[in-house]
Design a protein around this motif. Sequence first.
Motif, PDB file in Angstrom:
ATOM      1  N   LEU A   1       0.981  -1.276  -0.011  1.00  0.00           N
ATOM      2  CA  LEU A   1       0.062   0.050  -0.083  1.00  0.00           C
ATOM      3  C   LEU A   1       0.692   1.289  -0.141  1.00  0.00           C
ATOM      4  O   LEU A   1       1.812   1.247   0.849  1.00  0.00           O
ATOM      5  CB  LEU A   1      -1.009   0.024   1.315  1.00  0.00           C
ATOM      6  N   ALA A   2       0.392   2.150  -0.928  1.00  0.00           N
ATOM      7  CA  ALA A   2       1.294   3.477  -0.812  1.00  0.00           C
ATOM      8  C   ALA A   2       0.392   4.524  -0.720  1.00  0.00           C
ATOM      9  O   ALA A   2      -0.463   4.831  -1.506  1.00  0.00           O
ATOM     10  CB  ALA A   2       2.309   3.460  -2.315  1.00  0.00           C
ATOM     11  N   SER A   3       0.527   5.370   0.508  1.00  0.00           N
ATOM     12  CA  SER A   3      -0.447   6.160   0.694  1.00  0.00           C
ATOM     13  C   SER A   3      -0.187   7.709   0.800  1.00  0.00           C
ATOM     14  O   SER A   3       1.298   7.919   1.100  1.00  0.00           O
ATOM     15  CB  SER A   3      -0.933   5.969   2.128  1.00  0.00           C
ATOM     16  N   ASN A   4      -0.502   8.684   0.783  1.00  0.00           N
ATOM     17  CA  ASN A   4      -0.242  10.030   0.973  1.00  0.00           C
ATOM     18  C   ASN A   4      -0.205  10.282   2.490  1.00  0.00           C
ATOM     19  O   ASN A   4      -0.711   9.213   3.262  1.00  0.00           O
ATOM     20  CB  ASN A   4      -1.287  11.091   0.516  1.00  0.00           C
ATOM     21  N   HIS A   5       0.307  11.219   3.190  1.00  0.00           N
ATOM     22  CA  HIS A   5       0.487  11.306   4.554  1.00  0.00           C
ATOM     23  C   HIS A   5       0.272  12.772   5.010  1.00  0.00           C
ATOM     24  O   HIS A   5       1.038  13.546   4.774  1.00  0.00           O
ATOM     25  CB  HIS A   5       2.032  10.850   4.913  1.00  0.00           C
TER      26      HIS A   5
ATOM     27  N   CYS B   1       2.527  -1.129   4.445  1.00  0.00           N
ATOM     28  CA  CYS B   1       2.075   0.356   3.730  1.00  0.00           C
ATOM     29  C   CYS B   1       3.390   1.107   4.004  1.00  0.00           C
ATOM     30  O   CYS B   1       4.004   1.234   5.053  1.00  0.00           O
ATOM     31  CB  CYS B   1       0.807   0.755   4.715  1.00  0.00           C
ATOM     32  N   ILE B   2       3.409   2.004   2.902  1.00  0.00           N
ATOM     33  CA  ILE B   2       4.654   3.077   2.983  1.00  0.00           C
ATOM     34  C   ILE B   2       3.972   4.370   2.583  1.00  0.00           C
ATOM     35  O   ILE B   2       3.180   4.494   1.968  1.00  0.00           O
ATOM     36  CB  ILE B   2       5.606   2.347   2.143  1.00  0.00           C
ATOM     37  N   TYR B   3       4.488   5.508   3.317  1.00  0.00           N
ATOM     38  CA  TYR B   3       4.234   6.638   2.881  1.00  0.00           C
ATOM     39  C   TYR B   3       5.561   6.997   2.005  1.00  0.00           C
ATOM     40  O   TYR B   3       6.514   7.614   2.462  1.00  0.00           O
ATOM     41  CB  TYR B   3       4.267   7.695   4.022  1.00  0.00           C
ATOM     42  N   PRO B   4       5.246   7.306   0.885  1.00  0.00           N
ATOM     43  CA  PRO B   4       6.530   7.492  -0.164  1.00  0.00           C
ATOM     44  C   PRO B   4       6.949   9.028   0.196  1.00  0.00           C
ATOM     45  O   PRO B   4       7.966   9.405  -0.475  1.00  0.00           O
ATOM     46  CB  PRO B   4       5.777   7.245  -1.487  1.00  0.00           C
ATOM     47  N   GLU B   5       5.984   9.949   0.411  1.00  0.00           N
ATOM     48  CA  GLU B   5       6.666  11.266   0.666  1.00  0.00           C
ATOM     49  C   GLU B   5       7.780  11.357   1.882  1.00  0.00           C
ATOM     50  O   GLU B   5       8.463  12.271   2.062  1.00  0.00           O
ATOM     51  CB  GLU B   5       5.650  12.208   1.174  1.00  0.00           C
ATOM     52  N   GLY B   6       7.644  10.375   2.777  1.00  0.00           N
ATOM     53  CA  GLY B   6       8.853  10.223   3.673  1.00  0.00           C
ATOM     54  C   GLY B   6       8.422  10.939   5.053  1.00  0.00           C
ATOM     55  O   GLY B   6       8.912  10.681   6.005  1.00  0.00           O
ATOM     56  N   THR B   7       7.451  12.019   4.909  1.00  0.00           N
ATOM     57  CA  THR B   7       7.067  12.747   6.180  1.00  0.00           C
ATOM     58  C   THR B   7       5.697  13.200   5.751  1.00  0.00           C
ATOM     59  O   THR B   7       5.113  12.962   4.701  1.00  0.00           O
ATOM     60  CB  THR B   7       8.054  13.774   6.332  1.00  0.00           C
ATOM     61  N   ARG B   8       5.033  13.802   7.004  1.00  0.00           N
ATOM     62  CA  ARG B   8       3.710  14.316   6.636  1.00  0.00           C
ATOM     63  C   ARG B   8       3.903  15.719   5.909  1.00  0.00           C
ATOM     64  O   ARG B   8       4.735  16.321   5.782  1.00  0.00           O
ATOM     65  CB  ARG B   8       3.116  14.554   7.854  1.00  0.00           C
ATOM     66  N   SER B   9       3.109  15.687   5.168  1.00  0.00           N
ATOM     67  CA  SER B   9       2.984  17.064   3.893  1.00  0.00           C
ATOM     68  C   SER B   9       2.749  18.158   4.865  1.00  0.00           C
ATOM     69  O   SER B   9       1.934  18.415   5.834  1.00  0.00           O
ATOM     70  CB  SER B   9       1.598  16.906   3.060  1.00  0.00           C
ATOM     71  N   PRO B  10       3.566  19.406   4.916  1.00  0.00           N
ATOM     72  CA  PRO B  10       3.412  20.410   5.542  1.00  0.00           C
ATOM     73  C   PRO B  10       2.498  21.402   5.085  1.00  0.00           C
ATOM     74  O   PRO B  10       2.155  22.504   6.027  1.00  0.00           O
ATOM     75  CB  PRO B  10       4.982  20.838   5.193  1.00  0.00           C
TER      76      PRO B  10
ATOM     77  N   ALA C   1       4.965  -7.515  -5.796  1.00  0.00           N
ATOM     78  CA  ALA C   1       3.867  -7.403  -5.072  1.00  0.00           C
ATOM     79  C   ALA C   1       2.850  -6.247  -5.756  1.00  0.00           C
ATOM     80  O   ALA C   1       3.542  -5.347  -6.243  1.00  0.00           O
ATOM     81  CB  ALA C   1       3.854  -7.034  -3.471  1.00  0.00           C
ATOM     82  N   PRO C   2       1.420  -6.417  -5.770  1.00  0.00           N
ATOM     83  CA  PRO C   2       0.674  -5.421  -6.272  1.00  0.00           C
ATOM     84  C   PRO C   2       0.860  -4.185  -5.607  1.00  0.00           C
ATOM     85  O   PRO C   2       1.102  -4.322  -4.312  1.00  0.00           O
ATOM     86  CB  PRO C   2      -0.666  -6.013  -6.131  1.00  0.00           C
ATOM     87  N   VAL C   3       1.099  -3.057  -6.147  1.00  0.00           N
ATOM     88  CA  VAL C   3       1.067  -1.898  -5.317  1.00  0.00           C
ATOM     89  C   VAL C   3      -0.281  -1.053  -5.447  1.00  0.00           C
ATOM     90  O   VAL C   3      -0.517  -0.569  -6.525  1.00  0.00           O
ATOM     91  CB  VAL C   3       2.226  -0.876  -5.944  1.00  0.00           C
ATOM     92  N   VAL C   4      -0.721  -0.811  -4.428  1.00  0.00           N
ATOM     93  CA  VAL C   4      -2.022  -0.390  -4.245  1.00  0.00           C
ATOM     94  C   VAL C   4      -1.847   1.120  -3.720  1.00  0.00           C
ATOM     95  O   VAL C   4      -1.582   1.192  -2.555  1.00  0.00           O
ATOM     96  CB  VAL C   4      -3.100  -0.995  -3.402  1.00  0.00           C
TER      97      VAL C   4
END
Length: 223
Positions: free
Chosen positions: A41-45, A119-128, A148-151
């Motif tokens: 899972l790749a999510s915004n943060h 699950c990973i947050y690709p941005e690496g940190t919360r959006s400022p 793996a499927p990337v959702v």
Amino acid sequence: MSGHGRGYAALRATLGPVLRAAVRLRVEGVENIPLSGPVLLASNHLSVTDSTFLPLAVPRPVTFMAKAEYFTGRTVLGRLTSRFMTAGGQVPVDRDDRRAAVASLETCLRVLTDGGVFCIYPEGTRSPDGRLHRGRTGVGWLGLRSGAPVVPVAMVGTDRVLPPGHTLPRPARVRVVFGKPVELGVPGGDPGDARSRRIATDAVMAAVAELSGQEYVPRYARP
């Protein structure tokens, strides 16, 4: 059931209904998550609460790579988040230590090779600023290396529950949207190749941006 699975199930049973009701949690696209086998899972943060509400939307145990600071919170919400992550078997990472971060990626890869959901947050940190920032290529490496499927995932409203810099949650609605698995754009791509990782990562971020409706910023977010 593994210790991770038991801890996850216990938390869903005890805290899940309360948390779901508190934010009137709405989930869309859960059918895009396979019921078995590895899933990335790749999510915004947007908020520290992303890692609290996102697992409630997934019918399988989810492992996260999470900032080490999330495990040491002293506020009520911080302690709740720490408990949720520890019981759920989350992977702490020290972002200031490159070697530790790389080692954490290897740990995350094992979750996928063992057939789990990571699950990973690709941005690496919360959006400022609420916008979606350029993704770091760990997500591309994991996707290419594991197969793996990337959702893609969009978290909506968590920044209103607990904006960055605030310690007390506020009432707000939360929506979690899962998209269809992403074509990484590099069939047979080498995870050791920087260009392949970047192409795969950009494909993931484009899918997340489409789901979330956020403005995309082609530069890294600063912690």
